[in-house]
Design a protein around this motif. Structure first.
Motif, mmCIF file in Angstrom:
data_model
loop_
_atom_site.group_PDB
_atom_site.id
_atom_site.type_symbol
_atom_site.label_atom_id
_atom_site.label_comp_id
_atom_site.label_asym_id
_atom_site.label_seq_id
_atom_site.Cartn_x
_atom_site.Cartn_y
_atom_site.Cartn_z
ATOM 1 N N UNK A 153 14.272 -4.925 100.046
ATOM 2 C CA UNK A 153 12.855 -5.138 99.690
ATOM 3 C C UNK A 153 12.046 -4.128 100.485
ATOM 4 N N UNK A 154 11.467 -3.136 99.814
ATOM 5 C CA UNK A 154 10.812 -2.055 100.554
ATOM 6 C C UNK A 154 9.407 -1.811 100.020
ATOM 7 N N UNK A 155 8.458 -1.700 100.934
ATOM 8 C CA UNK A 155 7.093 -1.342 100.539
ATOM 9 C C UNK A 155 6.583 -0.248 101.466
ATOM 10 N N UNK A 156 5.727 0.612 100.916
ATOM 11 C CA UNK A 156 5.011 1.578 101.747
ATOM 12 C C UNK A 156 3.568 1.540 101.271
ATOM 13 N N UNK A 157 2.722 0.961 102.114
ATOM 14 C CA UNK A 157 1.355 0.608 101.712
ATOM 15 C C UNK A 157 0.329 1.390 102.530
ATOM 16 N N UNK A 158 -0.549 2.110 101.837
ATOM 17 C CA UNK A 158 -1.668 2.785 102.489
ATOM 18 C C UNK A 158 -2.937 2.470 101.695
ATOM 19 N N UNK A 159 -4.105 2.851 102.260
ATOM 20 C CA UNK A 159 -5.364 2.521 101.558
ATOM 21 C C UNK A 159 -6.405 3.637 101.616
ATOM 22 N N UNK A 160 -5.957 4.886 101.894
ATOM 23 C CA UNK A 160 -6.933 5.930 102.202
ATOM 24 C C UNK A 160 -7.680 6.479 100.998
ATOM 25 N N UNK A 161 -7.328 6.084 99.758
ATOM 26 C CA UNK A 161 -8.112 6.558 98.605
ATOM 27 C C UNK A 161 -8.712 5.392 97.805
ATOM 28 N N UNK A 162 -8.859 4.237 98.431
ATOM 29 C CA UNK A 162 -9.448 3.104 97.697
ATOM 30 C C UNK A 162 -10.892 3.404 97.274
ATOM 31 N N UNK A 163 -11.610 4.207 98.064
ATOM 32 C CA UNK A 163 -12.980 4.590 97.706
ATOM 33 C C UNK A 163 -12.932 5.590 96.538
ATOM 34 N N UNK A 164 -13.535 5.247 95.386
ATOM 35 C CA UNK A 164 -13.481 6.157 94.230
ATOM 36 C C UNK A 164 -14.157 7.500 94.500
ATOM 37 N N UNK A 165 -14.987 7.561 95.542
ATOM 38 C CA UNK A 165 -15.654 8.823 95.886
ATOM 39 C C UNK A 165 -14.794 9.703 96.789
ATOM 40 N N UNK A 166 -13.640 9.182 97.239
ATOM 41 C CA UNK A 166 -12.750 10.040 98.031
ATOM 42 C C UNK A 166 -12.343 11.213 97.141
ATOM 43 N N UNK A 214 -10.782 9.966 87.837
ATOM 44 C CA UNK A 214 -11.586 11.164 88.066
ATOM 45 C C UNK A 214 -12.244 11.062 89.424
ATOM 46 N N UNK A 215 -12.228 12.164 90.172
ATOM 47 C CA UNK A 215 -12.788 12.135 91.532
ATOM 48 C C UNK A 215 -13.578 13.416 91.792
ATOM 49 N N UNK A 216 -14.499 13.346 92.795
ATOM 50 C CA UNK A 216 -15.225 14.559 93.159
ATOM 51 C C UNK A 216 -14.284 15.622 93.697
ATOM 52 N N UNK A 217 -14.596 16.878 93.386
ATOM 53 C CA UNK A 217 -13.801 17.972 93.952
ATOM 54 C C UNK A 217 -14.128 18.097 95.437
ATOM 55 N N UNK A 218 -13.119 18.452 96.246
ATOM 56 C CA UNK A 218 -13.327 18.459 97.709
ATOM 57 C C UNK A 218 -13.892 19.761 98.240
ATOM 58 N N UNK A 219 -14.495 19.665 99.431
ATOM 59 C CA UNK A 219 -14.645 20.834 100.279
ATOM 60 C C UNK A 219 -13.259 21.095 100.846
#
Ligand code: NAD
Length: 393
Positions: A153-166, A214-219
């Motif tokens: 049973x394996x999971x790899x959980x992150x949350x760094x793009x939950x903000x749609x503006x990321x 769809x997301x904003x293009x980055x600097x």
């Protein structure tokens, strides 16, 4: 070393440290680092401890005073750099996932096989294998402490793009990254579970999702952080072309059945890599956010005394730890990279092929490919392609 941001920093820390901690037959000399921007790579060289810098990785590959090329760039450049370096007789350490496509990964594995025949070594950077608790987990499973493996049973959980503006960083672009959460973090739990169990995934049924399309293009961006827009207040958007989350069921060749989940949308989970394995004689579990610990349940104990035990993995008899601190004085994320550098130097010095090899990493790539094929065809059962026929070609 090529690339000097997140992994470049972690690998530099390892090269700076490895010979000061481990007694090794060869000494790592940090000759030169490569990046695309002259001023930035010069600053990185000074900060990270490299003697020289360049903006052309080919200049590193053609130098006689460089023996090893360490690839810390996004996946779209791994194949070209690794194949050129191996052809020039350089040992190669390449970050995971090995490549962006199975074609590239097959070419890299073939180049590594040719290199190995000439004494040139290659290794893929699945660093979590080198966490002492994970290495201990493998040892205990191999020693039969949990018996026959039933469940993984394996999971790899992150949350760094939950903000749609990321913003739309390279990790969200298929041409740069190959896939999304699947290849970035799912690849780690595929490698880790196969390493620990000694079993390989043979087939999958999978589901992927892209929640924010769809997301904003980055600097300018690096690592896992970035700012949106062009810096002058103008924000344009682009398509996300990879999965935000990937889930799959799998069969392993030793009879175990498994579940995997890789996501960047697990709100509140930062680097939640967890693996639990249930066997006929017990269970064993690891959670990276408690990386100095291992949970072990021994079903052979009297029923009145059974229960999960927390092993504090800091003893000198535990893997890698005799070189570090007294018992109870824990280690961190960066140590896995120092252990990786240690194992690679040891392999080069002794003329052994290090693991995971490019062929091992190709096999992980074949699993990633099977997951995407299954998810693209209504989650139908999909066999993992075999490795060996094509590698030999
Ligand atoms: N082992 C791990 O736990 C782990 C963690 C993060 C990333 N990674 C892997 O490491 C690799 C790099 O990821 P990262 O997070 O360090 O990315 P990053 O964005 O932080 O850094 C990428 C670096 O590569 C450089 N670069 C990009 N293209 C280049 C080119 N063509 N020539 C020279 N330099 C180039 C960039 O300038 C930057 O210095 C990826 O394959 C990623 O999957 C592994």
């Amino acid at each position: 070393m090529v690339g000097y941001a997140f992994m470049g920093s972690a690998h530099s820390q390892a090269w700076r440290t490895v010979n000061r901690v481990f007694d090794l037959p060869l000494h790592a000399r940090m000759t030169a680092v490569c990046g695309r921007d002259e001023a930035n790579v010069a600053a990185a060289a000074a900060r990270l401890g490299w003697e020289q810098h360049t903006t052309d990785w080919r200049a590193l590959v053609s130098r006689d005073d460089i023996d090893l090329i360490d690839i810390c760039t996004p996946g779209d450049s791994h194949a070209e750099i690794a194949i050129a370096a191996l052809a020039a007789g350089k040992h190669v350490l390449c970050e995971k996932p090995l490549a962006n496509t199975i074609d590239e990964a097959r070419q890299m594995a073939a180049a590594a096989e040719r290199g190995a025949a000439a004494g040139v070594r290659s290794m893929c950077g699945f660093n979590y294998r080198r966490v002492p608790a994970v290495a201990l987990m493998r040892r205990m499973v191999a020693d039969g402490r949990i018996g026959d493996i039933r469940h993984v049973r394996a999971v790899y959980l992150q949350d760094w793009i939950t903000d749609p503006q990321f913003p739309l960083v390279w990790r969200l672009q298929k041409d740069k990254a190959g896939s999304g959460a699947l290849g970035d973090i799912g690849a780690h739990i595929i490698d880790l579970t196969q390493f620990v169990t000694g079993q390989r995934i043979t087939g999958v049924t999978a589901l992927t999702e892209t929640f924010v399309k769809e997301r904003p293009l980055p600097q300018a961006s690096s690592g896992l952080s970035a700012a949106a827009g062009d810096g002058n207040g103008t924000v344009t958007t682009g398509q996300v072309t990879v999965d935000d989350a990937a889930l799959f069921l799998a069969r392993l060749d030793g009879g175990a059945i498994a579940t995997y989940e890789a996501t960047r949308f697990a709100t509140g989970r930062k680097n939640g890599l967890r693996v639990e394995i249930n066997g006929s004689l017990g269970s064993i579990a690891f959670d990276f956010e408690r990386m100095n610990e291992l949970e072990f349940y021994d079903a052979t104990e009297p029923s009145t005394e059974q229960g999960f035990t927390t092993i504090l993995v800091t003893e000198p008899d535990h893997p890698y730890l005799s070189a570090w601190w007294p018992p109870g004085h824990g280690i961190g994320y960066e140590h896995s990279f120092t252990h990786q550098a240690r194992d690679l130097i040891e392999a080069i010095a002794t003329g052994a092929d290090p693991a995971p090899s490019f062929t091992d990493a190709l096999q992980v790539q074949l699993v990633l490919d099977a997951v995407l094929r299954s998810a693209g065809h209504g989650s139908g059962w999909t066999d993992v392609e075999p490795i060996f026929a094509e590698v030999a070609a």
